[in-house]
Design an enzyme around this catalytic site. Sequence first.
Site, short mmCIF file in Angstrom:
data_model
loop_
_atom_site.label_atom_id
_atom_site.label_comp_id
_atom_site.label_asym_id
_atom_site.label_seq_id
_atom_site.Cartn_x
_atom_site.Cartn_y
_atom_site.Cartn_z
N GLY A 54 6.36 12.04 5.05
CA GLY A 54 5.06 12.48 5.54
C GLY A 54 3.90 12.37 4.59
N SER A 55 4.00 11.55 3.55
CA SER A 55 2.88 11.46 2.61
C SER A 55 1.64 10.85 3.28
CB SER A 55 3.28 10.65 1.38
OG SER A 55 3.71 9.34 1.73
N HIS A 74 1.56 -0.96 9.34
CA HIS A 74 2.76 -1.73 8.99
C HIS A 74 2.64 -2.21 7.54
CE1 HIS A 74 6.34 -4.11 9.84
NE2 HIS A 74 5.77 -5.10 9.19
N ILE A 125 7.85 3.48 20.88
CA ILE A 125 7.09 4.31 21.79
C ILE A 125 7.41 3.91 23.23
CG2 ILE A 125 4.77 5.02 22.50
CD1 ILE A 125 5.58 5.96 19.71
#
Length: 202
Positions: A12-13, A115, A99
Amino acid sequence: MNNIAIFASGNGSNAQNIIEYFNCGTENKGGQKSTGSAKVARVICNRANAYVLERAAKLGVPASYLPKEDLTSNPQPLLDLLERDGIDCIVLAGYLIKIPEELIARYRGKIINIHPALLPAYGGKGMYGNRVHEAVIAAGEKVSGITIHLVDEKYDSGKILFQAECPVMDNDTPDTLAERIHSLEYTHFPHIIEEYIKNNLQ
């Protein structure tokens, strides 16, 4: 003000950097600061023990654990949650689940991904994280970078919004190249999200 939901799967950085930019009024790594046009209103994660959930809690952002099986079998509860939160835009920050089409249909043109390579090269199913950097180094590339793009039904094929390059050194390992890529992500991702929202969703 537009509400953003961040989807993340791991440490989660990137998610923290985006939350700090929009919610805390702090400059990002490139010295840019949010104009206050959006805020992060929800974090969604598919791993119960992912550190991104703790990061979100520390920054006061509601976070939800949603297993892959729930997302793929019945995305309606997630759609309902995003509706209740008034979510206008979804940002994928290291989210490793495809998704579902129902979510893409509801948020077409409003889902942004990053990406760690220069698409269309080194994209597609299974190309994420160090797998990308390993492939770039193995191919003898001299340049890599990041691509920020919209999400559609196919992996890494949506409209490209922004790209930034960095060199690939002769002695690079996947980890050292990843550090250079992360620096580009931290510098550019938040303000490109904001620019897109201001120009297209307001």
